[in-house]
Design a protein around this motif. Structure first.
Motif, PDB file in Angstrom:
ATOM      1  N   SER A 221     -39.524  38.713  12.899  1.00 37.02           N
ATOM      2  CA  SER A 221     -40.349  39.918  12.760  1.00 37.02           C
ATOM      3  C   SER A 221     -39.539  41.133  12.314  1.00 37.02           C
ATOM      4  N   GLY A 222     -38.232  40.956  12.124  1.00 37.54           N
ATOM      5  CA  GLY A 222     -37.445  42.068  11.607  1.00 37.54           C
ATOM      6  C   GLY A 222     -36.169  42.396  12.344  1.00 37.54           C
ATOM      7  N   CYS A 223     -35.835  41.692  13.403  1.00 37.59           N
ATOM      8  CA  CYS A 223     -34.625  41.906  14.213  1.00 37.59           C
ATOM      9  C   CYS A 223     -34.701  43.219  14.997  1.00 37.59           C
ATOM     10  N   LEU A 224     -34.585  43.100  16.308  1.00 35.28           N
ATOM     11  CA  LEU A 224     -34.663  44.273  17.183  1.00 35.28           C
ATOM     12  C   LEU A 224     -33.332  45.001  17.311  1.00 35.28           C
ATOM     13  N   TYR A 225     -32.239  44.259  17.164  1.00 34.16           N
ATOM     14  CA  TYR A 225     -30.926  44.839  17.415  1.00 34.16           C
ATOM     15  C   TYR A 225     -29.970  44.504  16.267  1.00 34.16           C
ATOM     16  N   GLN A 226     -28.988  45.351  16.098  1.00 35.53           N
ATOM     17  CA  GLN A 226     -27.972  45.080  15.106  1.00 35.53           C
ATOM     18  C   GLN A 226     -26.671  45.784  15.478  1.00 35.53           C
ATOM     19  N   GLU A 227     -25.584  45.230  14.969  1.00 38.95           N
ATOM     20  CA  GLU A 227     -24.267  45.848  15.088  1.00 38.95           C
ATOM     21  C   GLU A 227     -23.590  45.702  13.736  1.00 38.95           C
ATOM     22  N   LEU A 228     -23.030  46.797  13.242  1.00 36.31           N
ATOM     23  CA  LEU A 228     -22.394  46.799  11.935  1.00 36.31           C
ATOM     24  C   LEU A 228     -20.875  46.825  12.075  1.00 36.31           C
ATOM     25  N   PHE A 229     -20.212  46.038  11.245  1.00 36.84           N
ATOM     26  CA  PHE A 229     -18.756  45.985  11.208  1.00 36.84           C
ATOM     27  C   PHE A 229     -18.297  46.363   9.798  1.00 36.84           C
ATOM     28  N   PHE A 230     -17.297  47.207   9.710  1.00 41.67           N
ATOM     29  CA  PHE A 230     -16.859  47.753   8.424  1.00 41.67           C
ATOM     30  C   PHE A 230     -15.416  47.357   8.134  1.00 41.67           C
ATOM     31  N   PHE A 231     -15.170  46.940   6.905  1.00 41.14           N
ATOM     32  CA  PHE A 231     -13.828  46.527   6.515  1.00 41.14           C
ATOM     33  C   PHE A 231     -13.498  47.056   5.118  1.00 41.14           C
ATOM     34  N   THR A 232     -12.258  47.429   4.930  1.00 44.56           N
ATOM     35  CA  THR A 232     -11.738  47.704   3.595  1.00 44.56           C
ATOM     36  C   THR A 232     -10.678  46.661   3.286  1.00 44.56           C
ATOM     37  N   VAL A 233     -10.644  46.243   2.026  1.00 45.88           N
ATOM     38  CA  VAL A 233      -9.665  45.245   1.596  1.00 45.88           C
ATOM     39  C   VAL A 233      -9.042  45.732   0.291  1.00 45.88           C
ATOM     40  N   GLY A 236      -4.817  42.624  -0.644  1.00 47.27           N
ATOM     41  CA  GLY A 236      -4.669  41.582   0.358  1.00 47.27           C
ATOM     42  C   GLY A 236      -4.616  42.084   1.782  1.00 47.27           C
ATOM     43  N   GLU A 237      -4.650  43.394   1.970  1.00 47.10           N
ATOM     44  CA  GLU A 237      -4.603  43.986   3.303  1.00 47.10           C
ATOM     45  C   GLU A 237      -6.027  44.266   3.791  1.00 47.10           C
ATOM     46  N   VAL A 238      -6.343  43.770   4.985  1.00 45.81           N
ATOM     47  CA  VAL A 238      -7.674  43.947   5.570  1.00 45.81           C
ATOM     48  C   VAL A 238      -7.588  44.934   6.722  1.00 45.81           C
ATOM     49  N   ASP A 239      -8.426  45.950   6.683  1.00 43.56           N
ATOM     50  CA  ASP A 239      -8.473  46.939   7.763  1.00 43.56           C
ATOM     51  C   ASP A 239      -9.905  47.072   8.253  1.00 43.56           C
ATOM     52  N   GLN A 240     -10.084  47.048   9.551  1.00 44.28           N
ATOM     53  CA  GLN A 240     -11.396  47.306  10.119  1.00 44.28           C
ATOM     54  C   GLN A 240     -11.524  48.799  10.399  1.00 44.28           C
ATOM     55  N   ILE A 241     -12.664  49.362   9.989  1.00 48.31           N
ATOM     56  CA  ILE A 241     -12.921  50.797  10.143  1.00 48.31           C
ATOM     57  C   ILE A 241     -13.948  50.992  11.249  1.00 48.31           C
ATOM     58  N   GLU A 242     -13.677  51.899  12.150  1.00 55.07           N
ATOM     59  CA  GLU A 242     -14.638  52.205  13.211  1.00 55.07           C
ATOM     60  C   GLU A 242     -15.956  52.698  12.600  1.00 55.07           C
ATOM     61  N   ALA A 243     -17.060  52.328  13.240  1.00 53.48           N
ATOM     62  CA  ALA A 243     -18.376  52.621  12.687  1.00 53.48           C
ATOM     63  C   ALA A 243     -18.590  54.110  12.425  1.00 53.48           C
ATOM     64  N   ALA A 244     -18.207  54.956  13.382  1.00 57.09           N
ATOM     65  CA  ALA A 244     -18.419  56.399  13.224  1.00 57.09           C
ATOM     66  C   ALA A 244     -17.642  56.931  12.018  1.00 57.09           C
ATOM     67  N   GLN A 245     -16.418  56.455  11.851  1.00 56.98           N
ATOM     68  CA  GLN A 245     -15.615  56.880  10.716  1.00 56.98           C
ATOM     69  C   GLN A 245     -16.174  56.340   9.407  1.00 56.98           C
ATOM     70  N   ALA A 246     -16.603  55.077   9.422  1.00 52.80           N
ATOM     71  CA  ALA A 246     -17.124  54.451   8.210  1.00 52.80           C
ATOM     72  C   ALA A 246     -18.364  55.164   7.691  1.00 52.80           C
ATOM     73  N   ASN A 248     -19.006  58.140   7.725  1.00 51.70           N
ATOM     74  CA  ASN A 248     -18.633  59.396   7.076  1.00 51.70           C
ATOM     75  C   ASN A 248     -17.943  59.164   5.742  1.00 51.70           C
ATOM     76  N   MET A 249     -17.852  57.897   5.346  1.00 52.89           N
ATOM     77  CA  MET A 249     -17.258  57.531   4.064  1.00 52.89           C
ATOM     78  C   MET A 249     -18.393  57.224   3.086  1.00 52.89           C
ATOM     79  N   GLU A 254     -23.531  54.913   1.641  1.00 51.48           N
ATOM     80  CA  GLU A 254     -24.478  54.589   0.572  1.00 51.48           C
ATOM     81  C   GLU A 254     -24.921  53.137   0.661  1.00 51.48           C
ATOM     82  N   LEU A 255     -23.981  52.253   0.957  1.00 55.03           N
ATOM     83  CA  LEU A 255     -24.307  50.837   1.046  1.00 55.03           C
ATOM     84  C   LEU A 255     -25.273  50.564   2.190  1.00 55.03           C
ATOM     85  N   VAL A 256     -25.018  51.151   3.346  1.00 52.32           N
ATOM     86  CA  VAL A 256     -25.891  50.967   4.503  1.00 52.32           C
ATOM     87  C   VAL A 256     -27.281  51.527   4.223  1.00 52.32           C
ATOM     88  N   ALA A 257     -27.327  52.708   3.588  1.00 49.10           N
ATOM     89  CA  ALA A 257     -28.627  53.315   3.269  1.00 49.10           C
ATOM     90  C   ALA A 257     -29.409  52.464   2.272  1.00 49.10           C
TER      91      ALA A 257
END
Length: 261
Positions: A221-233, A236-246, A248-249, A254-257
């Motif tokens: 029916s559309g999913c009640l809950y979600q959690e987003l994880f953000f990464f920059t690559v 070859g270097e992978v970094d996870q970005i905190e949601a609040a910081q991401a 603001n990028m 734009e991608l999430v919207a």
């Protein structure tokens, strides 16, 4: 939102929705249209990297067909990056790229004269010639897009016709092209119902920005809950970005919207 043009396919959509919360990008359910199409044309379900590459290319290209070499290189790059992210963060193996519609397929609504002509087309795949309806603009577009077969929905009189194409179809550009033709009432993807976890990405100035969405709770029916994880690559270097910081990028916001997440 489910389009009113193909509500007659609600049972198939519900079958797909049963696995909408999982990580499989293209579920193959016994007797489903997806399984029938795969078996009919000898195709395999698209890989995660292919689904994501086509999604990215649709956003940045108005070409009716993707350039073969460019698409292949993008798929290979995405495969490598997905592997890097999952190696660095094993929990991400639980989130897959989810296809939202039947690949290489359009549902096209036609006015009576054109519908009658299309309904007479052969459904066989043999040979390279594209069946002709006598509608020059329509036939030319079919040939340009690499139309492989048409499949009228006989259970829905006057309903849409299923068009099957090759794997390099830019489905968004094709929809625009078909709807501009006289005799075509609408063209749309063969959309799967439900929602679920997914991954999307955007590349800017050599840096890949990946968003992994973990979704759960009544996903048919559309999913009640979600959690987003953000990464920059990058390099070859992978970094996870905190949601609040991401958020603001610009690239991530734009991608999430765009995805409505």
């Amino acid at each position: 939102m489910v389009s009113s043009h193909f509500r007659g396919r609600i049972m198939l959509g519900c079958a797909f929705a049963l696995v909408a919360c999982g990580v499989l990008p293209w579920p193959r359910l016994p007797g489903s249209r997806a399984e029938a199409s795969i078996d009919m044309w000898g195709d395999s379900p698209p890989t995660e990297a292919a689904i994501l590459a086509d999604r990215i290319l649709r956003r940045r290209s108005d070409d009716l067909l993707f350039e073969v070499k460019q698409r292949g290189e993008l798929i290979a790059e995405i495969e490598q990056i997905l592997s890097q992210i999952r190696d660095a963060y094993p929990a991400m193996t639980e989130i897959g790229v989810r296809e939202t519609h039947q690949p290489r397929t359009l549902l096209i609504g036609l006015k009576p004269d054109l519908l009658e002509a299309v309904s007479k087309l052969a459904n066989g795949r043999g040979g390279s010639a594209v069946p002709r309806t006598g509608h020059v603009e329509f036939d030319t577009l079919n040939a340009s897009l690499g139309l492989q077969a048409v499949e009228p929905l006989s259970r829905l009189p006057g309903g849409p016709v299923i068009f099957h194409f090759g794997e390099h179809l830019n489905i968004d550009a094709a929809i625009r092209a078909y709807t501009a033709i006289e005799g075509v009432e609408y063209a749309e993807p063969d959309t799967f119902l439900g929602d679920g976890s997914d991954i999307d990405a955007y590349k800017s100035r050599g840096t890949w920005n990946f968003v992994a969405r973990k979704a759960w709770g009544d996903c048919p029916s559309g999913c009640l809950y979600q959690e987003l994880f953000f990464f920059t690559v990058e390099g070859g270097e992978v970094d996870q970005i905190e949601a609040a910081q991401a958020m603001n990028m610009a690239a991530f916001a734009e991608l999430v919207a765009t995805r409505g997440w």
